[in-house]
Design a protein around this motif. Sequence first.
Motif, PDB file in Angstrom:
ATOM      1  N   MET A   1      74.583  10.766 -32.723  1.00 34.38           N
ATOM      2  CA  MET A   1      73.926  12.057 -32.949  1.00 34.38           C
ATOM      3  C   MET A   1      73.035  12.388 -31.766  1.00 34.38           C
ATOM      4  O   MET A   1      72.183  11.627 -31.383  1.00 34.38           O
ATOM      5  CB  MET A   1      73.072  11.995 -34.220  1.00 34.38           C
ATOM      6  CG  MET A   1      72.455  13.319 -34.642  1.00 34.38           C
ATOM      7  SD  MET A   1      70.911  13.724 -33.812  1.00 34.38           S
ATOM      8  CE  MET A   1      69.869  12.445 -34.430  1.00 34.38           C
ATOM      9  N   SER A  81      72.695  18.632 -36.845  1.00 33.53           N
ATOM     10  CA  SER A  81      71.864  17.517 -37.306  1.00 33.53           C
ATOM     11  C   SER A  81      71.085  17.869 -38.571  1.00 33.53           C
ATOM     12  O   SER A  81      70.976  19.027 -38.952  1.00 33.53           O
ATOM     13  CB  SER A  81      70.891  17.093 -36.214  1.00 33.53           C
ATOM     14  OG  SER A  81      69.952  18.122 -35.972  1.00 33.53           O
ATOM     15  N   ASN A  85      68.269  12.775 -39.616  1.00 35.89           N
ATOM     16  CA  ASN A  85      68.914  12.341 -38.380  1.00 35.89           C
ATOM     17  C   ASN A  85      67.969  12.500 -37.198  1.00 35.89           C
ATOM     18  O   ASN A  85      67.862  11.618 -36.342  1.00 35.89           O
ATOM     19  CB  ASN A  85      70.166  13.180 -38.103  1.00 35.89           C
ATOM     20  CG  ASN A  85      71.279  12.964 -39.104  1.00 35.89           C
ATOM     21  OD1 ASN A  85      72.063  13.863 -39.371  1.00 35.89           O
ATOM     22  ND2 ASN A  85      71.365  11.771 -39.678  1.00 35.89           N
ATOM     23  N   TYR A  89      66.480   9.548 -34.830  1.00 35.83           N
ATOM     24  CA  TYR A  89      66.743   9.610 -33.391  1.00 35.83           C
ATOM     25  C   TYR A  89      65.451   9.533 -32.593  1.00 35.83           C
ATOM     26  O   TYR A  89      65.344   8.820 -31.594  1.00 35.83           O
ATOM     27  CB  TYR A  89      67.488  10.906 -33.058  1.00 35.83           C
ATOM     28  CG  TYR A  89      67.818  11.062 -31.592  1.00 35.83           C
ATOM     29  CD1 TYR A  89      69.032  10.594 -31.082  1.00 35.83           C
ATOM     30  CD2 TYR A  89      66.931  11.676 -30.713  1.00 35.83           C
ATOM     31  CE1 TYR A  89      69.345  10.737 -29.739  1.00 35.83           C
ATOM     32  CE2 TYR A  89      67.231  11.812 -29.373  1.00 35.83           C
ATOM     33  CZ  TYR A  89      68.434  11.347 -28.883  1.00 35.83           C
ATOM     34  OH  TYR A  89      68.733  11.478 -27.549  1.00 35.83           O
TER      35      TYR A  89
END
Length: 358
Positions: A1, A81, A85, A89
């Motif tokens: 991602m 996204s 997520n 990240y």
Amino acid sequence: MKMHKVVLTALAALGVVGVLGMTNTTTANASSKVNDYINSKNIKPAKITKSIWNGFPKNKYRHGKAKPEGVVVHETANPSSTIYNEIAYMKRNYNNAFVHSFVDGSRIINIANTDYLAWGVGFPGNARFVQFEQVEVHSKSAFAHEVSNAAWYTAYLLNEYNLKPNDAAYDGKGTVWSHGAVAKNLGGSSHTDPVGYYSTTGKRYFGQKYTMAAFYQMVKKYYNAMNVKHTKLVNADYTSVNKQAKLSSKYTKYYLYNHVKGANKNAKRQSWSKISPKVGKTYYVDMTAKKSTGSTWYRIKPSKNTTSKTRYWVYSGNLNSVKDVPTETTATAMSASASSDDASSVSSSSVSSSSNSN
């Protein structure tokens, strides 16, 4: 991602990076269909979810801890996204960039302590502003809810740090900033978010571009609502005392005030950092206030020093183990009593020993 396209700038001082999105040329709309929709549907902002991660570095703003000068609004520039997520990240890549919070159509999640700076707009903006990201959403209702959440959260942060709304888009000075306005007026990155996202999403779902000017109007609306005194002030009986108490673990559910909330028209919320809060830490109480509604408030100070001007009001639920501060006379008497008891013990022991030897 991939969260977004990150433009890294020179690691100068504490201005580590510039993150997220596009420039800000704010053109005011006489009327905003997005704002009208939020108002007509009486959309209520989400509550803040505290999910502070201790892995983020803690560096003070340029004027000190808990002293930001405004709020920067970002957008992730990633249409695929989710908020979770993005948070995952960012935790993995915080050395490149991180912000304090994330917002979408149904959540406001605070992941980094806003009393310390974040790395989201490069130098010199990082040392000045609280920063949060908006995750791209994909429906009319979700976008309206996200704007409501973001505007309310901006107003909340301004109120929390005793800052007044001031749109920075026009002169590069103020308290409400887009990432684009920071890039244009302070440098540190070439991003322009959230202008592009606002424009295209507003046009897609409402037939009209949404702008930072319209967003600022929502911020002002929420800020003013937070600071309007809707309730009639109540009476309170004040009594001078000399007590001490320990800070309860429940203190994060309440707030610190400069006056008794609801009993003084000038009462305003203060940052807990002003008293260096720590559960179990002893604070000294020099006055109590019994409100006519039945609640009790304490005026606390960090030390017994009577000349200290650092004093704040807290609801009684913030404290436990409230008791009188021992006086010098009491302390001396207790010490003398303890010494006398020790002497008696020794004397009895000697007698007993002597008796046994016979």
